[in-house]
Design an enzyme around this catalytic site. Structure first.
Site, short mmCIF file in Angstrom:
data_model
loop_
_atom_site.label_atom_id
_atom_site.label_comp_id
_atom_site.label_asym_id
_atom_site.label_seq_id
_atom_site.Cartn_x
_atom_site.Cartn_y
_atom_site.Cartn_z
N ASP A 11 -1.97 14.77 2.94
CA ASP A 11 -2.31 15.88 2.04
C ASP A 11 -3.82 15.93 1.90
OD1 ASP A 11 -1.90 18.03 0.16
OD2 ASP A 11 -2.33 16.62 -1.44
N SER A 12 -4.30 17.06 1.39
CA SER A 12 -5.74 17.18 1.12
C SER A 12 -6.18 16.18 0.06
CB SER A 12 -6.05 18.60 0.64
OG SER A 12 -5.38 18.83 -0.59
N TYR A 43 -8.36 22.18 -0.26
CA TYR A 43 -8.27 22.97 0.98
C TYR A 43 -7.99 24.44 0.67
CZ TYR A 43 -7.86 18.97 4.29
OH TYR A 43 -8.07 17.86 5.08
N GLY A 44 -7.38 24.70 -0.50
CA GLY A 44 -6.90 26.04 -0.83
C GLY A 44 -7.88 27.18 -0.57
N CYS A 74 1.46 19.13 2.54
CA CYS A 74 0.44 20.05 2.03
C CYS A 74 0.83 21.44 2.49
CB CYS A 74 -0.92 19.65 2.61
SG CYS A 74 -2.25 20.78 2.19
N ASN A 75 1.05 22.33 1.53
CA ASN A 75 1.45 23.69 1.90
C ASN A 75 0.33 24.44 2.60
OD1 ASN A 75 4.24 24.45 0.52
ND2 ASN A 75 3.17 22.99 -0.78
N THR A 76 -0.90 24.18 2.16
CA THR A 76 -2.03 24.91 2.74
C THR A 76 -2.17 24.54 4.22
OG1 THR A 76 -3.02 24.71 0.55
CG2 THR A 76 -4.44 25.50 2.32
N GLU A 159 -7.04 16.88 -9.15
CA GLU A 159 -7.96 15.98 -8.43
C GLU A 159 -8.94 15.31 -9.41
OE1 GLU A 159 -8.29 14.98 -5.02
OE2 GLU A 159 -6.24 15.72 -4.98
N CYS A 193 2.76 24.19 -3.95
CA CYS A 193 1.59 23.36 -3.70
C CYS A 193 1.98 21.97 -4.20
CB CYS A 193 0.37 23.86 -4.47
SG CYS A 193 -1.01 22.69 -4.41
N THR A 194 1.74 20.97 -3.37
CA THR A 194 2.27 19.64 -3.71
C THR A 194 1.52 19.00 -4.87
OG1 THR A 194 0.90 18.66 -1.96
CG2 THR A 194 3.16 19.26 -1.39
N HIS A 195 0.38 19.55 -5.25
CA HIS A 195 -0.32 19.06 -6.44
C HIS A 195 0.36 19.51 -7.74
CE1 HIS A 195 -3.69 18.20 -3.73
NE2 HIS A 195 -4.35 17.65 -4.73
N1 DGL Z 1 -1.57 20.05 -2.07
C1 DGL Z 1 -1.93 21.06 -1.16
C2 DGL Z 1 -0.88 22.13 -1.02
O1 DGL Z 1 0.29 21.82 -1.11
C3 DGL Z 1 -3.33 21.59 -1.11
C4 DGL Z 1 -4.15 21.67 -2.30
C5 DGL Z 1 -5.59 21.99 -1.99
O2 DGL Z 1 -6.25 21.12 -1.40
O3 DGL Z 1 -6.04 23.09 -2.31
O4 DGL Z 1 -1.20 23.26 -0.75
#
Ligand code: DGL
Length: 279
Positions: A11-12, A43-44, A74-76, A159, A193-195
């Site tokens: 993941d990011s 990463y978004g 990570c979805n992104t 984060e 988003c996994t966060h």
């Molecule tokens: N956790 C990531 C996701 O699922 C990315 C979050 C990010 O870095 O913006 O998209």
């Protein structure tokens, strides 16, 4: 090249831990390695090209650690990089290795959760702009209407370790309101988003009753278990562990900050190592 062959989870930053926890719980017999690119999160807001480049570097690094299989938790990255990596890079780079994402397993089942056929998707700007969820859900559940809202402030909250702070309340509410304004019939909200599951308490506290919130961890874990059953040649390559769980944690960011935040999330002491990616 390592003699271990763990499952790589990327993941990011910290968000992928919400996926890893469920995968490790469902598949405790395997070894895992987690890589968070905390130095370059979020990463978004980044371009397709940059997310692709960063994700490819992470995948190559995990391959170098011996992983035969990498999950982009990570979805992104799954939205912006997975297809290119699978189709363009893997055949030359490592034809026997595999990279899986989190969008496909989620969209295969998410329509089963809604009774009104109205689903809200919360994700990063990159995931929302990619349109991946709307496109994929339409393939599996053509009657389901998808409403999306980007929450660009949520990943920085996590984060920076502020997901339990009072200041997060208003930031969470703002996005939920913007999503729910799009339709009064939304009965299911997917945290794409996994966060975001780290904000679950605040999300649930602010939602009207009757709306369920779905996070992806157990969906991705069951999908991975099914994948390994269907692909015994891959399954046999993965290192097994005698221990209760075997996870090596790596971050590109500040080691002590990662350890501190990951330990809070994991509920036990997390020892991490420094990863240096080529970029
Ligand atoms: N956790 C990531 C996701 O699922 C990315 C979050 C990010 O870095 O913006 O998209």
């Amino acid at each position: 090249m390592s003699s271990k062959h763990p499952i790589g989870v990327f993941d990011s930053g910290l968000g992928g831990l919400t996926i890893l926890r469920e995968i490790a719980h469902a598949l405790p017999q395997y070894e895992f390695i987690y890589l968070g690119d905390n130095a370059r999160a979020p990463y978004g807001p980044r371009s397709f090209e940059t997310v692709y480049q960063y994700t490819l570097e992470a995948v190559e690094w995990l391959f170098q650690q011996g992983c035969p299989l990498v999950v982009l938790a990570c979805n992104t990255s799954s939205a912006k990089a997975l297809r290119t990596i699978q189709q363009k890079d893997l055949p030359g780079l490592a034809p026997n290795k595999r990279v899986l994402g989190v969008i496909r397993p989620t969209t295969e089942v998410i329509g089963d959760y809604t009774e009104t056929d109205h689903i809200g998707i919360l994700g990063t700007q990159g995931t929302v702009d990619s349109g991946s969820y709307a496109i994929e859900i339409a393939k599996f559940f053509p009657d389901v209407k998808v409403f999306q809202q980007a929450c660009p402030k949520w990943v920085p909250l996590v984060e920076n370790g502020l997901h339990h702070a009072e200041e997060a309340d208003g930031i969470v509410k703002e996005c939920l309101d913007l999503l729910l304004e799009q339709s009064p019939y939304i009965d299911t909200i997917l945290l794409a988003c996994t966060h975001y599951p780290l904000l679950m308490q605040k999300i649930e506290a602010q939602l009207p009753r009757g709306i369920q919130v779905i996070s992806q961890g157990d969906i991705v874990a069951s999908s991975l278990a099914a994948y390994l059953k269907r692909h015994p040649a891959m399954e046999q390559q993965i290192s097994r562990t005698e221990a209760q769980t075997s996870i090596d944690f790596f971050t590109t960011g500040d080691l002590s900050s990662f350890q501190h935040k990951a330990s809070l999330f994991w509920g036990e002491n997390v020892l991490a190592q420094q990863a240096i990616l080529p970029g």
